[in-house]
Design an enzyme around this catalytic site. Structure first.
Site, PDB file in Angstrom:
ATOM      1  N   ASP A  88     -18.132 -26.159  20.908  1.00  0.00           N
ATOM      2  CA  ASP A  88     -16.738 -25.805  20.827  1.00  0.00           C
ATOM      3  C   ASP A  88     -16.076 -26.039  22.209  1.00  0.00           C
ATOM      4  OD1 ASP A  88     -17.305 -24.730  18.213  1.00  0.00           O
ATOM      5  OD2 ASP A  88     -16.652 -22.804  18.805  1.00  0.00           O
ATOM      6  N   HIS A 145     -25.344 -27.808  20.962  1.00  0.00           N
ATOM      7  CA  HIS A 145     -26.007 -28.251  19.651  1.00  0.00           C
ATOM      8  C   HIS A 145     -26.475 -29.800  20.230  1.00  0.00           C
ATOM      9  CE1 HIS A 145     -25.960 -24.512  17.427  1.00  0.00           C
ATOM     10  NE2 HIS A 145     -25.013 -24.096  18.440  1.00  0.00           N
ATOM     11  N   SER A 248     -18.647 -23.621  30.979  1.00  0.00           N
ATOM     12  CA  SER A 248     -18.760 -24.727  31.847  1.00  0.00           C
ATOM     13  C   SER A 248     -18.507 -26.187  30.963  1.00  0.00           C
ATOM     14  CB  SER A 248     -19.942 -25.029  32.599  1.00  0.00           C
ATOM     15  OG  SER A 248     -19.638 -26.118  33.680  1.00  0.00           O
TER      16      SER A 248
END
Length: 282
Positions: A88, A145, A248
């Protein structure tokens, strides 16, 4: 105010000390104080707790346990694409690597060799390839992921600075993503070798991978490398590979003629993990 003046205080502040202290605070289990801190954070950044596997704020023992919370089943369906978005976040930049140069922001670029910790042989595989830089804001889900199925070959921890990685800092600090501390993960895939780099930042207490655990600390100040040729560590597309303990940026590198990006992508566009990143060229 110019971007340089906006980031000037970051050159002066004790970033390493602040990061160590923030890491200790984020890992501390302080009962009601921790709950109050999390509740304030959720309200300040409009975090959607209904997406979390555990939406009960009071049940998290530490801030980091909350920050690295897993999502509920089905919260991020995977697109029908050969490459999916691994996080995200928002697109900082993406596109073609010009020989070995990655575009950071207007007037700033950095080399693939610098990004991967000085390994020119590794960097050469991505000459004229593709890159994507994705920024995770405080409100985002902070697990990372796999964009495609890959077999792990190497992990390199590169010491460095701890500047913020927000858009203003990206415009104001030359070579930011090859300057900050980072963890470079090298995978083989059916499309060729690719790199997924976790870039640290101010108050990012540490970065972790699913096969190693917490990579930093320690921070010995020298490049560290692990090789996995004798182990079969294969992660499927969409499977978790790591996480930020405080947020980050992720930088990905792909070889030439490996990836056509989603035509809907553009800088600053907000993304969700599992969305279409692109497909292999025909």
């Amino acid at each position: 105010m110019s971007d340089f003046l906006a980031v000037l205080p970051q050159y002066l502040m004790p970033k390493q000390l602040l990061t160590v202290l923030a890491g200790k605070l984020a890992n501390a289990q302080m009962g009601s104080f921790t709950t109050t801190l999390i509740r304030h954070f959720v309200g300040r950044y409009a975090v959607n707790m209904q997406e979390a596997k555990n939406p009960d704020i009071a049940s998290y023992a530490s801030f980091n346990e909350f920050f690295t919370r897993p999502l509920r089943e089905g919260a991020r369906p995977f697109a029908n694409a050969e490459f999916i978005c691994p996080v995200d976040g928002a697109i900082s930049q993406f596109g073609v690597i010009e020989r070995d140069s990655i575009f950071q922001a207007k007037g700033h670029s950095y080399s693939t060799t610098a990004l991967v910790g000085g390994d020119a042989t590794l960097a050469a595989q991505f000459e004229n390839g593709s890159f994507a830089t994705l920024y995770l804001s405080p409100k985002d889900y902070h697990r990372i992921h796999m964009p495609c199925t890959g077999r792990l070959r190497r992990m390199i921890h590169v010491p460095g600075d701890l500047f913020s990685v927000n858009p203003t800092t990206a415009r104001g600090v030359p070579g930011l993503f090859a300057r900050n501390e980072r963890v470079v993960c090298v995978f083989d895939s059916e499309f060729g070798q690719f790199v997924l780099t976790l870039v640290g930042a101010t108050i990012v207490g540490s970065m972790a991978t699913v096969w190693h655990g917490v990579v930093n600390p320690p921070r010995p100040g020298t490049v560290r490398e692990w090789r996995y040729d004798d182990q079969d560590i294969t992660l499927q597309k969409g499977e978790e590979m790591g996480r930020f303990l405080l947020g980050s940026t992720v930088v990905m590198l792909f070889p030439k003629n490996t990836l056509n990006f989603n035509p809907e992508w553009q800088p600053t566009k907000t993304l969700r993990m599992g969305e279409k990143m692109g497909n292999k060229p025909n």
